[in-house]
Design an enzyme around this catalytic site. Structure first.
Site, mmCIF file in Angstrom:
data_model
loop_
_atom_site.group_PDB
_atom_site.id
_atom_site.type_symbol
_atom_site.label_atom_id
_atom_site.label_comp_id
_atom_site.label_asym_id
_atom_site.label_seq_id
_atom_site.Cartn_x
_atom_site.Cartn_y
_atom_site.Cartn_z
ATOM 1 N N ALA A 66 111.551 8.512 17.355
ATOM 2 C CA ALA A 66 111.507 8.168 15.933
ATOM 3 C C ALA A 66 110.081 8.404 15.446
ATOM 4 C CB ALA A 66 111.918 6.715 15.741
ATOM 5 N N GLY A 110 113.884 7.697 20.380
ATOM 6 C CA GLY A 110 115.031 8.075 19.554
ATOM 7 C C GLY A 110 115.553 9.467 19.880
ATOM 8 N N GLU A 113 117.774 8.982 22.740
ATOM 9 C CA GLU A 113 118.951 8.274 22.214
ATOM 10 C C GLU A 113 119.867 9.223 21.437
ATOM 11 O OE1 GLU A 113 116.430 5.339 20.346
ATOM 12 O OE2 GLU A 113 117.149 3.774 21.701
ATOM 13 N N GLU A 133 109.246 3.293 24.273
ATOM 14 C CA GLU A 133 109.012 2.318 23.198
ATOM 15 C C GLU A 133 108.131 1.155 23.643
ATOM 16 O OE1 GLU A 133 111.909 3.791 23.856
ATOM 17 O OE2 GLU A 133 112.985 4.243 21.996
HETATM 18 N N1 CO8 Z 1 106.258 10.193 15.763
HETATM 19 C C1 CO8 Z 1 105.334 10.735 14.931
HETATM 20 N N2 CO8 Z 1 104.536 11.746 15.291
HETATM 21 C C2 CO8 Z 1 104.644 12.226 16.542
HETATM 22 C C3 CO8 Z 1 105.572 11.706 17.457
HETATM 23 C C4 CO8 Z 1 106.418 10.646 17.036
HETATM 24 N N3 CO8 Z 1 107.350 10.108 17.802
HETATM 25 N N4 CO8 Z 1 105.441 12.371 18.625
HETATM 26 C C5 CO8 Z 1 104.463 13.284 18.420
HETATM 27 N N5 CO8 Z 1 103.989 13.203 17.173
HETATM 28 C C6 CO8 Z 1 102.932 13.999 16.535
HETATM 29 C C7 CO8 Z 1 101.553 13.613 17.053
HETATM 30 O O1 CO8 Z 1 101.062 12.489 16.367
HETATM 31 C C8 CO8 Z 1 100.781 14.874 16.773
HETATM 32 O O2 CO8 Z 1 100.459 14.897 15.404
HETATM 33 P P1 CO8 Z 1 98.957 15.272 14.922
HETATM 34 O O3 CO8 Z 1 98.804 16.715 15.313
HETATM 35 O O4 CO8 Z 1 98.989 15.055 13.451
HETATM 36 O O5 CO8 Z 1 98.027 14.378 15.684
HETATM 37 C C9 CO8 Z 1 101.805 15.980 17.020
HETATM 38 O O6 CO8 Z 1 103.095 15.357 16.928
HETATM 39 C C10 CO8 Z 1 101.694 16.602 18.406
HETATM 40 O O7 CO8 Z 1 101.731 15.552 19.343
HETATM 41 P P2 CO8 Z 1 100.625 15.356 20.486
HETATM 42 O O8 CO8 Z 1 99.314 15.905 20.052
HETATM 43 O O9 CO8 Z 1 100.639 13.930 20.917
HETATM 44 O O10 CO8 Z 1 101.248 16.309 21.616
HETATM 45 P P3 CO8 Z 1 101.022 16.226 23.195
HETATM 46 O O11 CO8 Z 1 101.615 17.474 23.729
HETATM 47 O O12 CO8 Z 1 99.616 15.902 23.501
HETATM 48 O O13 CO8 Z 1 101.894 14.955 23.658
HETATM 49 C C11 CO8 Z 1 103.872 13.565 23.742
HETATM 50 C C12 CO8 Z 1 103.299 15.002 23.597
HETATM 51 C C13 CO8 Z 1 103.593 13.041 25.126
HETATM 52 C C14 CO8 Z 1 105.355 13.676 23.491
HETATM 53 C C15 CO8 Z 1 103.216 12.635 22.680
HETATM 54 O O14 CO8 Z 1 103.242 13.265 21.412
HETATM 55 C C16 CO8 Z 1 103.888 11.298 22.558
HETATM 56 O O15 CO8 Z 1 103.683 10.436 23.392
HETATM 57 N N6 CO8 Z 1 104.677 11.093 21.457
HETATM 58 C C17 CO8 Z 1 105.284 9.833 21.181
HETATM 59 C C18 CO8 Z 1 106.471 9.576 22.079
HETATM 60 C C19 CO8 Z 1 107.065 8.217 21.802
HETATM 61 O O16 CO8 Z 1 106.446 7.194 21.988
HETATM 62 N N7 CO8 Z 1 108.327 8.196 21.307
HETATM 63 C C20 CO8 Z 1 109.021 6.977 20.992
HETATM 64 C C21 CO8 Z 1 108.900 6.660 19.524
HETATM 65 S S1 CO8 Z 1 109.580 5.086 19.101
HETATM 66 C C22 CO8 Z 1 111.231 5.375 19.015
HETATM 67 O O17 CO8 Z 1 111.730 6.463 19.179
HETATM 68 C C23 CO8 Z 1 112.102 4.159 18.711
HETATM 69 C C24 CO8 Z 1 113.492 4.559 18.240
HETATM 70 C C25 CO8 Z 1 114.167 3.301 17.814
HETATM 71 C C26 CO8 Z 1 115.235 3.518 16.736
HETATM 72 C C27 CO8 Z 1 115.618 2.169 16.191
HETATM 73 C C28 CO8 Z 1 116.699 2.210 15.107
HETATM 74 C C29 CO8 Z 1 117.184 0.842 14.660
#
Ligand code: CO8
Length: 259
Positions: A66, A110, A113, A133
């Site tokens: 998400a 997400g 999911e 998460e």
């Molecule tokens: N949300 C927003 N932006 C994101 C997300 C995300 N989930 N993932 C990556 N991005 C963005 C980064 O912020 C970055 O943006 P910017 O260039 O502006 O800084 C860009 O994408 C590229 O990402 P990275 O530079 O971090 O790329 P890397 O290759 O270094 O890392 C990773 C890749 C490991 C995937 C890393 O981006 C990461 O850890 N992302 C987050 C993963 C995460 O925590 N996901 C869970 C999110 S919470 C969730 O999904 C809850 C769902 C619940 C639903 C509930 C409904 C009721």
């Protein structure tokens, strides 16, 4: 067809493809993305030409979860009064047509999911699955504690949800989350071939098979056997059942007419 901002929807033969298209954010799933996916599923479900739906992202990410930037400022009341479910966040699970998640790269939070909402998960050898998460101070909210546990069992689901670690495609396949793995550059070709094959089956029979398998996750074995028996008998009311068996006996391909 509906115009979309964050996803690309197309069809190849009888296969509908929903491609998440926010590459700069690793296909992070904002409220708008979930809502557009729900609308795309509505459209493809209504389209008689479509027999199977593929949900996918790009090579680097199926979806990295998400949208954390969108969620960060939200308070309890914001999420409670309008959460992802309200805007059709789980619409893929109610789709009657067979659905396949074609996963390359990250399928996190997400994203994992969303993949689990599909009937089949097919991964590239670069895929990484996880429920990170907990590292953000929250827990999964769209099936990461529920569907994942049913797919991989308690110990591995706990491991993933409590440590936030990622598992690679091979571990995901071993655990039962993923049905098949292909090299990244062949993933879509292989998934489309599988989707084509499913789309060529009798549509009502595919819907019955899907419904029966899904019941296995929701009910007791005895009740599930009853559902399966009823649906099995119901196929005998279809012309396609008679055609499928006649084609076998005649040593020819069946010509299913979806009735
Ligand atoms: N949300 C927003 N932006 C994101 C997300 C995300 N989930 N993932 C990556 N991005 C963005 C980064 O912020 C970055 O943006 P910017 O260039 O502006 O800084 C860009 O994408 C590229 O990402 P990275 O530079 O971090 O790329 P890397 O290759 O270094 O890392 C990773 C890749 C490991 C995937 C890393 O981006 C990461 O850890 N992302 C987050 C993963 C995460 O925590 N996901 C869970 C999110 S919470 C969730 O999904 C809850 C769902 C619940 C639903 C509930 C409904 C009721």
């Amino acid at each position: 067809m509906t115009a979309f901002e964050h996803i690309i929807v197309e069809s190849k033969g009888a296969v509908g493809i929903v491609k998440i298209n926010r590459p700069k954010m690793l296909n992070a799933l904002s409220f708008d993305v979930f809502s557009e996916i729900a609308t795309a599923i509505d459209d493809l479900e209504e389209d008689d030409a479509i027999g199977c739906i593929v949900v996918t992202g790009d090579e680097k990410a199926f979806a990295a979860g998400a949208d954390i930037k969108e969620m960060q400022p939200k308070k309890f009341i914001d999420m409670f009064s309008q959460d992802f479910m309200d805007i059709g966040g789980d619409r893929v699970t109610t789709c009657k047509k067979p659905t396949i998640a074609a996963v390359s790269g990250y399928a996190l939070g997400g994203g994992c999911e969303l993949a689990m909402m599909c009937d089949i998960i097919i991964a590239s050898d670069t895929a990484k699955f996880g429920q990170p998460e907990i590292t953000l101070g929250t827990i999964p909210g769209l099936g990461g504690t529920q569907r994942l546990t049913r797919a991989v069992g308690k110990s591995k689901a706990m491991d993933l949800c409590l440590t936030g670690r990622m598992m690679d495609a091979a571990e995901a396949e071993r655990s039962g989350l993923v049905s098949r793995i292909f090299p990244a550059d062949k993933l879509m070709e292989e998934v489309l071939a599988i989707a084509d094959k499913i789309a060529a089956m009798s549509r009502p029979v595919a819907a019955m098979a899907k419904s029966a398998v899904n019941r296995a996750l929701e009910t007791s074995l005895a009740e599930g056997m009853n559902v399966e028996g009823d649906l099995f008998h119901a196929t005998f009311a279809l012309e396609d059942r008679a055609e499928g068996m006649a084609a076998f006996i005649d040593k020819r391909k069946p010509n299913f007419r979806n009735r």
